[in-house]
Structures are given as C-alpha cells and as structure tokens.
Design a protein around this motif. Structure first.
Motif, PDB file in Angstrom:
ATOM      1  N   PRO A 167       0.823  -1.213   0.000  1.00 18.87           N
ATOM      2  CA  PRO A 167       0.000   0.000   0.000  1.00 18.87           C
ATOM      3  C   PRO A 167       0.859   1.267   0.000  1.00 18.87           C
ATOM      4  CG  PRO A 167      -0.820  -1.589   1.594  1.00 18.87           C
ATOM      5  CD  PRO A 167       0.495  -2.110   1.114  1.00 18.87           C
ATOM      6  N   ASP A 168       0.354   2.292  -0.681  1.00 19.32           N
ATOM      7  CA  ASP A 168       0.973   3.623  -0.736  1.00 19.32           C
ATOM      8  C   ASP A 168       2.261   3.669  -1.546  1.00 19.32           C
ATOM      9  OD1 ASP A 168      -1.053   4.618   0.940  1.00 19.32           O
ATOM     10  OD2 ASP A 168       0.055   4.003   2.719  1.00 19.32           O
ATOM     11  N   GLN A 169       2.693   2.545  -2.106  1.00 13.60           N
ATOM     12  CA  GLN A 169       3.892   2.528  -2.951  1.00 13.60           C
ATOM     13  C   GLN A 169       3.440   2.507  -4.406  1.00 13.60           C
ATOM     14  OE1 GLN A 169       7.430   2.304  -2.021  1.00 13.60           O
ATOM     15  NE2 GLN A 169       7.570   2.836  -4.164  1.00 13.60           N
ATOM     16  N   PRO A 170       3.638   3.604  -5.172  1.00 14.47           N
ATOM     17  CA  PRO A 170       3.182   3.632  -6.568  1.00 14.47           C
ATOM     18  C   PRO A 170       3.733   2.449  -7.351  1.00 14.47           C
ATOM     19  CG  PRO A 170       3.932   5.800  -5.886  1.00 14.47           C
ATOM     20  CD  PRO A 170       4.328   4.849  -4.789  1.00 14.47           C
ATOM     21  N   VAL A 171       2.932   1.967  -8.290  1.00  9.87           N
ATOM     22  CA  VAL A 171       3.339   0.827  -9.111  1.00  9.87           C
ATOM     23  C   VAL A 171       3.050   1.155 -10.574  1.00  9.87           C
ATOM     24  CG1 VAL A 171       1.106  -0.338  -8.845  1.00  9.87           C
ATOM     25  CG2 VAL A 171       3.113  -1.671  -9.441  1.00  9.87           C
ATOM     26  N   THR A 172       3.962   0.744 -11.447  1.00 14.65           N
ATOM     27  CA  THR A 172       3.785   0.934 -12.884  1.00 14.65           C
ATOM     28  C   THR A 172       3.814  -0.425 -13.568  1.00 14.65           C
ATOM     29  OG1 THR A 172       4.800   3.135 -12.887  1.00 14.65           O
ATOM     30  CG2 THR A 172       4.765   1.963 -14.973  1.00 14.65           C
ATOM     31  N   ILE A 173       2.801  -0.693 -14.392  1.00 17.41           N
ATOM     32  CA  ILE A 173       2.755  -1.929 -15.175  1.00 17.41           C
ATOM     33  C   ILE A 173       2.950  -1.571 -16.639  1.00 17.41           C
ATOM     34  CG2 ILE A 173       1.204  -3.002 -13.502  1.00 17.41           C
ATOM     35  CD1 ILE A 173      -1.035  -2.680 -15.650  1.00 17.41           C
ATOM     36  N   SER A 174       3.500  -2.515 -17.400  1.00 17.64           N
ATOM     37  CA  SER A 174       3.732  -2.240 -18.816  1.00 17.64           C
ATOM     38  C   SER A 174       3.910  -3.532 -19.586  1.00 17.64           C
ATOM     39  CB  SER A 174       4.970  -1.345 -19.002  1.00 17.64           C
ATOM     40  OG  SER A 174       6.135  -2.013 -18.544  1.00 17.64           O
ATOM     41  N   ALA A 175       3.807  -3.432 -20.901  1.00 17.50           N
ATOM     42  CA  ALA A 175       4.121  -4.534 -21.814  1.00 17.50           C
ATOM     43  C   ALA A 175       4.232  -3.965 -23.216  1.00 17.50           C
ATOM     44  CB  ALA A 175       3.065  -5.625 -21.765  1.00 17.50           C
ATOM     45  N   TYR A 176       5.052  -4.599 -24.042  1.00 13.45           N
ATOM     46  CA  TYR A 176       5.151  -4.238 -25.448  1.00 13.45           C
ATOM     47  C   TYR A 176       4.108  -5.044 -26.225  1.00 13.45           C
ATOM     48  CZ  TYR A 176       9.465  -1.544 -24.947  1.00 13.45           C
ATOM     49  OH  TYR A 176      10.388  -0.594 -24.609  1.00 13.45           O
ATOM     50  N   LEU A 177       3.330  -4.333 -27.063  1.00  9.71           N
ATOM     51  CA  LEU A 177       2.222  -4.979 -27.760  1.00  9.71           C
ATOM     52  C   LEU A 177       2.222  -4.632 -29.248  1.00  9.71           C
ATOM     53  CD1 LEU A 177      -0.643  -3.969 -25.270  1.00  9.71           C
ATOM     54  CD2 LEU A 177       0.858  -5.971 -25.119  1.00  9.71           C
ATOM     55  N   ALA A 178       1.808  -5.603 -30.051  1.00  8.58           N
ATOM     56  CA  ALA A 178       1.352  -5.337 -31.408  1.00  8.58           C
ATOM     57  C   ALA A 178      -0.158  -5.540 -31.388  1.00  8.58           C
ATOM     58  CB  ALA A 178       2.004  -6.279 -32.412  1.00  8.58           C
ATOM     59  N   ALA A 179      -0.902  -4.591 -31.945  1.00  5.90           N
ATOM     60  CA  ALA A 179      -2.359  -4.660 -31.855  1.00  5.90           C
ATOM     61  C   ALA A 179      -2.974  -4.163 -33.150  1.00  5.90           C
ATOM     62  CB  ALA A 179      -2.858  -3.822 -30.684  1.00  5.90           C
ATOM     63  N   PRO A 180      -3.870  -4.951 -33.754  1.00  5.48           N
ATOM     64  CA  PRO A 180      -4.497  -4.517 -35.005  1.00  5.48           C
ATOM     65  C   PRO A 180      -5.397  -3.302 -34.823  1.00  5.48           C
ATOM     66  CG  PRO A 180      -5.495  -6.548 -34.196  1.00  5.48           C
ATOM     67  CD  PRO A 180      -4.290  -6.305 -33.359  1.00  5.48           C
TER      68      PRO A 180
END
Length: 276
Positions: free
Chosen positions: A150-163
């Motif tokens: 809690p209270d610790q910022p989190v960043t999620i990510s992924a590289y995508l190819a998307a039509p």
C-alpha cells in the motif's frame, strides 16, 4: 513512527504475501547470482559435451549486505526469521525499479492462456525483444502477479502489437488471490509493424498484496514488467522471487554507545536462496 520512504528509505521488502516488511537498504551491497545447473563430460575423442538441467528457470541467490541498521530495523529481520516459517516473498532494491515479475512471468511462460513463441520482435523506438508470444485469436492474457505494498506507486507495462487497440490493465489481488477494486486500463496502442509499449501508473488499494497484468487486444506480446516507480522506466529482466528462504544472518557491530542519545548500529549480512 519511522517513515521508511523519507527517513530511512526501504530498498528491500520481505515477508509473506500481503504482509511484506521493509528493510532500509539504498546503500550496501547486493549480488544476484543465476546459474543453470550443468555437467560436463569429455568423450574419448576429446569432444566436450554439456548437459543442462531440465529446469529452464534456474534457481537464484542474493548476497546482501545492509550497513548502518538500527536495532529496531535489524529486529524486523530477526523476528521474521525466528518467529515465522518460510517461504517468503523477496523484493530487492534492484528488481523493484527494473522488473518485479518472476523470470517465468516476464518471459511470458507463466501466463494464462499459454501462447506459442513468436521469436524476435522489433520495438517502436529501436531495438528488439529477443522473445515474444503470438496471440492470433486476441484472447485476454493474464500475466502471473507481482507483489505490491500500500501507498507505494506501481507501474505496469508490456510491449504490444495490436491490429486495433491494445491495452494493459492493472488487476489488484488481496493476500488470498481475490480481485479487489475496479481494474484500471491504460491508454491504447496500435500497429503491428513494431511493438509499442503500453503502460499505466497508479497506487494500489490499502488491502492489495499483488498486481496482475491483463493484456487486451494484442496480437503479439513481449516484455511485461511491474515496477514500484511513479513513472515508466527502462525495461529490465524479471527479478521477482515468490518463494525464498534465509537460513542464517551475520551481524557486525558498528557502534554500541551506552547513552540513550548515542548511536547503536550494525551491519547485517545474509544470503537469500530461492526455493520451489
């Protein structure tokens, strides 16, 4: 009460899911070792052969030195090791700012559903992802979770190819693995000639223990990541560890002043072993 983010920054966290304990550690020493077990044999003709273990994701170990710990801070580690049973979740100072997914999750092996490899893929902005997976049916993909606090910022990510539109969604889980709150969705990315990074930064709910990345609308996926940062950072290989033990620790006394106003400090050294 000590503010671990300001007074004594918490570089390391260890404990059970949903109950991680902070250890100050922005200084000191951290060495992470990764080795896939191998044996070597030389034939009568002088040819050398290597035999690798069947386990592709080798077990790791971390050698850690934390200087200048106060008695109360060292007591956190002592209490955990003496009064509770492993395995523990381990977050080190490097993985939390590079990638807290396990190697299997970051490598898109520990995902639902299982997808077939797609080989090397070019990335928008230059460079390549050495491995990726193909998702021709556009199924929702869930990456195995990484720990949060809690209270610790989190960043999620992924590289995508998307039509059309590919997104990453933060799905927060409690210590029992149940979904909590309303999942938050990133801005969409599109295009299939190169992979583009989709990301989202937010603060976990108070009872969150982990976050899973849900990927929508992607035909190819590479390099998912979770970091405890307030913005997107450079991708790093998965360094998270969901099951570890610490069999022993060593304390070297630095200062032991008698007066109440004096300093009492110790350097603590220990090795973290991955199990399971």
């Amino acid at each position: 009460m000590t503010n671990y983010y300001v007074d004594r920054p918490a570089g390391y966290w260890i404990g059970h899911p949903g109950a991680l304990l902070p250890l100050p550690g922005i200084k000191g020493k951290l060495t992470r070792s990764v080795e896939r077990a191998a044996t070597y044999k030389t034939s009568a003709a002088g040819q050398r052969r290597a035999y690798l273990s069947a386990r592709r994701a080798p077990l790791r170990q971390w050698d850690v030195t934390l200087p200048h710990l106060k008695p109360s801070e060292a007591a956190v580690l002592h209490g955990l090791l003496m009064e509770t049973d492993p395995p523990y979740v381990w977050v080190d100072v490097w993985s939390r700012v590079t990638n807290l997914l396990t190697p299997a999750a970051a490598g898109l092996v520990d995902i639902i559903p299982a997808l077939v490899p797609a080989g090397r893929q070019p990335l928008t902005g230059g460079g390549y992802a050495p491995t990726a997976v193909a998702n021709p049916d556009g199924a929702l993909v869930y990456v195995a979770p990484a720990p949060v606090v809690p209270d610790q910022p989190v960043t999620i990510s992924a590289y995508l190819a998307a039509p059309v539109a590919g997104t990453v969604t933060a799905v927060f889980l409690d210590s029992a693995g149940a979904i909590i709150g309303v999942p938050s969705v990133s801005a969409a990315v599109s295009g299939e000639s190169t992979l583009t990074r989709a990301s989202l930064t937010l603060t976990p709910p108070g009872n969150a223990a982990a976050v899973s990345i849900r990927i929508d609308g992607a035909s190819i996926i590479a390099q998912p990541a979770v970091t405890w940062t307030s913005e997107l950072v450079e991708y790093g290989p998965g360094g998270g560890a969901a099951q570890v033990i610490i069999p022993s620790l060593t304390e070297s006394i630095e200062q032991a002043v008698l007066a109440a106003s004096g300093k009492r400090l110790a350097e603590v050294t220990f090795t973290v072993y991955e199990v399971g």
